[in-house]
Design a protein around this motif. Sequence first.
Motif, mmCIF file in Angstrom:
data_model
loop_
_atom_site.group_PDB
_atom_site.id
_atom_site.type_symbol
_atom_site.label_atom_id
_atom_site.label_comp_id
_atom_site.label_asym_id
_atom_site.label_seq_id
_atom_site.Cartn_x
_atom_site.Cartn_y
_atom_site.Cartn_z
ATOM 1 N N UNK A 4 10.154 43.278 13.327
ATOM 2 C CA UNK A 4 11.262 42.856 12.461
ATOM 3 C C UNK A 4 12.541 42.647 13.281
ATOM 4 N N UNK A 5 13.230 41.568 12.941
ATOM 5 C CA UNK A 5 14.515 41.273 13.555
ATOM 6 C C UNK A 5 15.564 41.146 12.474
ATOM 7 N N UNK A 34 8.638 36.763 14.978
ATOM 8 C CA UNK A 34 9.148 37.944 14.285
ATOM 9 C C UNK A 34 9.325 37.685 12.798
ATOM 10 N N UNK A 35 9.328 38.783 12.042
ATOM 11 C CA UNK A 35 9.784 38.709 10.657
ATOM 12 C C UNK A 35 11.314 38.786 10.724
ATOM 13 N N UNK A 36 11.979 37.719 10.331
ATOM 14 C CA UNK A 36 13.426 37.655 10.573
ATOM 15 C C UNK A 36 14.269 37.810 9.308
ATOM 16 N N UNK A 37 15.331 38.557 9.437
ATOM 17 C CA UNK A 37 16.352 38.679 8.396
ATOM 18 C C UNK A 37 17.660 38.141 8.966
ATOM 19 N N UNK A 140 18.626 49.461 7.692
ATOM 20 C CA UNK A 140 18.104 49.271 6.327
ATOM 21 C C UNK A 140 16.769 48.543 6.339
ATOM 22 N N UNK A 141 16.612 47.605 7.291
ATOM 23 C CA UNK A 141 15.393 46.783 7.353
ATOM 24 C C UNK A 141 14.428 47.292 8.410
ATOM 25 N N UNK A 142 14.740 48.485 8.976
ATOM 26 C CA UNK A 142 13.927 49.059 10.054
ATOM 27 C C UNK A 142 13.695 48.018 11.142
ATOM 28 N N UNK A 143 14.758 47.303 11.489
ATOM 29 C CA UNK A 143 14.632 46.252 12.499
ATOM 30 C C UNK A 143 14.255 46.879 13.839
ATOM 31 N N UNK A 144 13.238 46.292 14.485
ATOM 32 C CA UNK A 144 12.854 46.728 15.816
ATOM 33 C C UNK A 144 13.831 46.198 16.854
ATOM 34 N N UNK A 145 14.377 45.029 16.572
ATOM 35 C CA UNK A 145 15.217 44.392 17.571
ATOM 36 C C UNK A 145 16.317 43.564 16.925
#
Length: 326
Positions: A4-5, A34-37, A140-145
Amino acid sequence: MKKVILSGMRPTGKLHLGHWVGALSNWVNLQKDYKCFFMAADWHALMSEYKNPSATNDFIFDNVCDWLSYGIDPKHSVIFVQSQVPEHLELFAILSFLTPLGWLYRCPTFKEQIAQLKDKEINTYAFLGYPVLQAADITLYKANAVPVGDDQLPHLELAREIVRRFNSTYKREVLLEPQAILTPTPRLLGLDGRKMSKSYNNYIALDEDDKSIKNKISNMITDPQRIKKEDKGRPDVCNVYSYYSVFAKDKASEVYDWCTGAKKGCVECKKIFTDLLIEFIAPHREKKREFLKKKDYIYDILKEGTSKAREIASKTIVEAKEAMGL
Ligand code: TRP
Ligand code: SF4
């Protein structure tokens, strides 16, 4: 499962070539792996623009249209507005409990911004907490990067420290420490050789019209020692050359050659670059023109993005509260 990004931009003005080089081009490329936000960080914008909040709304719409026209794909990425997901402020408050003031006062961006933006009166309680809100955005989104420019590294480091403190205080690994993905592209200077910025008015917008692109490039300063066409030029001190190396890499060695060999003059060199840049910008600008007309379509994308974002964000808030025994 894709990693997640999360990344954001503050809607404080029109987007320009510096945003493309430093962030947006990277966002577009990251979408496939990536799953991007991607978030319009309007609360962050208001921390400095609170005297004129309605402009922020206009820039959200304008900036999101640029994102879409340059290749952010709402089918693959979640596009949303920070203030429409109330969980951001909730986690911001929770993280504020355990963030020592010293960490925030020490943050180099805080001191720099206070010194630079004197007329904005940002010596405020909220502005001091800017990196805490950013930590909430990411976790909040548990972003890895998080793809960022090097100016944002201190904020990312702070986010990591806040995460460690939260997890160790409540003895549960609820939040994730994000990694930085540094943008590999070189920094693009403004037309006048200073940092490209809306406050210096030295930028080319992502939707600049042809006439104005021509005009702006023709006014750029080149090698100051090259007065006549017969003078040999020094591309390494010429800003036009650095634009070539970012936007027309395959042409850069040819430019180097015609410049150092005094084979072409600066007027012609700029003209050639102008045409290349127009060729790059024009199709995106036309796409954007269509998006600007489809207000409902854009608002639907944001609405859908908001609901996807909230679904995840609200779970994290529940987990955080459970860890705290609330
Ligand atoms: N502070 C970032 C900037 O000025 C914008 C931002 C807000 C952001 N929240 C974020 C960037 C979360 C990455 C992740 O560019
Ligand atoms: Fe710059 Fe081109 Fe002039 Fe050389 S020829 S100094 S690269 S504008």
